[in-house]
Scaffold this active site. Structure first.
Site, PDB file in Angstrom:
ATOM      1  N   CYS A 132       0.844  -1.204   0.000  1.00  0.00           N
ATOM      2  CA  CYS A 132       0.000   0.000   0.000  1.00  0.00           C
ATOM      3  C   CYS A 132       0.876   1.250   0.000  1.00  0.00           C
ATOM      4  O   CYS A 132       1.540   1.546   1.005  1.00  0.00           O
ATOM      5  CB  CYS A 132      -0.915  -0.028   1.229  1.00  0.00           C
ATOM      6  SG  CYS A 132      -1.917   1.442   1.433  1.00  0.00           S
ATOM      7  N   CYS A 135      -0.373   4.030   2.386  1.00  0.00           N
ATOM      8  CA  CYS A 135      -0.122   3.706   3.794  1.00  0.00           C
ATOM      9  C   CYS A 135       1.344   3.909   4.163  1.00  0.00           C
ATOM     10  O   CYS A 135       1.663   4.497   5.183  1.00  0.00           O
ATOM     11  CB  CYS A 135      -0.472   2.248   4.084  1.00  0.00           C
ATOM     12  SG  CYS A 135      -2.082   1.744   3.474  1.00  0.00           S
ATOM     13  N   ASP A 136       2.244   3.401   3.337  1.00  0.00           N
ATOM     14  CA  ASP A 136       3.645   3.290   3.749  1.00  0.00           C
ATOM     15  C   ASP A 136       4.608   4.203   2.990  1.00  0.00           C
ATOM     16  O   ASP A 136       5.742   4.392   3.437  1.00  0.00           O
ATOM     17  CB  ASP A 136       4.112   1.837   3.598  1.00  0.00           C
ATOM     18  CG  ASP A 136       3.334   0.908   4.524  1.00  0.00           C
ATOM     19  OD1 ASP A 136       2.956   1.370   5.621  1.00  0.00           O
ATOM     20  OD2 ASP A 136       3.087  -0.251   4.155  1.00  0.00           O
TER      21      ASP A 136
END
Ligand SMILES: Cc1cc2nc3c(=O)[nH]c(=O)nc-3n(C[C@H](O)[C@H](O)[C@H](O)COP(=O)(O)OP(=O)(O)OC[C@H]3O[C@@H](n4cnc5c(N)ncnc54)[C@H](O)[C@@H]3O)c2cc1C
Length: 301
Positions: A132, A135-136
């Protein structure tokens, strides 16, 4: 047979949010999960984009969501729902050990990311291997990263990462991308994206704590702090397949989370949605509970 008003299938952020809203509205709610409550949250090392919270572990957020749902009277059931059938105005859900009758179902069984299956992938998950970019990606600001995949997600996320990271090496096993031409044109034009076409990643390497490089199938090693894998996402629709309309394997819903079957609602990663995040899953859950409330009120005349 156990009875409830609303059966929530899946206790990730979508399911726990739906369960909380439905119980708070006065319904008897059973929230079933095949594993521990929390869903994918349990794999998140640190989450920093859930609105209104400080950076925290996914485990801590999962615990908070479960505690809140239980405080409103949600019963958590540890069971895997194998199938669902319609029975007059009600639904019967089957698990290995028991059947559950419910007036409405909220299906929030989530999805799982397809893995590459290469050496080091599992070991370095959460230590540089990610599925992701939203997300990261921000954890790798200014760093060199590798992206694998050739569809729209891989192209979009390579472009997204190229704005944050110092360089992006995009590895794809074919010579042509599967994703939209407009995206591949943009990728090819972006100065800090380097293409490795007709290549596969064979291993992710590191120092035990972090990813340090990625090895390609021609033996070359690319120095990188992260490997982002975008080779597909598999929705957990086994229990509902054949009952509701699916598109590309995902449950089709309207904006109120209604599926093609009245009384069955879907929320979170399992449904057709352009953005799979904790906040969108939780929002879906609230909408699904609201729609289930209207549906049950309609049944009661
Ligand atoms: C490593 C990682 C990092 C991530 N980082 C972030 C981040 O930083 N920020 C962010 O917003 N999002 C992040 N995400 C994405 C986010 O976790 C998901 O979008 C979100 O969890 C989806 O919630 P959900 O409730 O729809 O599904 P899930 O979280 O997948 O939960 C589904 C639940 O359903 C259960 N289930 C499945 N089938 C059945 C069945 N038949 N019977 C009973 N139970 C069943 C599963 O056991 C699971 O507990 C990350 C995901 C991963 C994997």
């Amino acid at each position: 047979m156990r009875e409830c008003d609303v059966l929530v299938i899946g206790c990730g952020p979508a399911g726990l949010s739906a369960a909380q809203y439905a119980a708070r509205a006065g319904y008897r709610v059973l929230a079933a999960d095949a594993l521990a409550p929390g869903g994918q949250l349990l794999y998140i090392d640190e989450i920093e984009n859930y609105p209104g919270t400080e950076k925290m572990s996914g485990y801590a957020l999962a615990e908070a969501l479960e505690k809140q749902a239980v405080s409103f009277g949600v019963e958590i059931g540890f069971m895997e729902i194998a199938s669902i059938e319609k029975d007059g105005d009600a639904f019967i859900a089957h698990s290995a050990d028991e059947d559950i009758a419910a007036k409405a179902i909220i299906y929030a069984a989530g999805a799982r990311h397809r893995h590459l299956g290469c050496q080091g992938e599992e070991e370095y998950q959460g230590k540089g291997v990610s599925y992701c970019a939203t997300c990261d990606g921000p954890f790798f600001r200014g760093k060199d990263v590798v992206v694998v995949g050739g569809g729209d997600t891989a192209l979009t996320d390579a472009l997204y990462l190229s704005k944050i990271c110092s360089s992006v090496t995009l590895v794809h096993r074919r010579m042509e991308f599967r994703g939209q031409k407009v995206l591949s044109d943009r990728v090819r034009a972006r100065e800090n994206i380097r293409l490795e076409l007709g290549r596969n990643v064979v291993s992710v390497n590191g120092n035990g704590r972090n990813v340090t490089s990625v090895t390609l199938d021609d033996g070359r090693m690319i120095e990188a702090s992260a490997l982002f894998v975008f080779v597909g996402i598999i929705p957990n629709t086994e229990a509902i397949d054949g009952l509701v309309e699916l598109s590309g394997g995902f449950v089709v819903t309207d904006g109120s989370m209604r599926t093609s079957v009245p009384g069955i609602f879907a929320a979170g990663d399992v449904r057709t949605t352009p953005f799979r995040q904790v906040v969108t899953a939780a929002g879906d859950g609230a909408l699904a509970a609201h729609a289930a409330d209207s549906y049950i009120q309609g049944l009661n005349g």
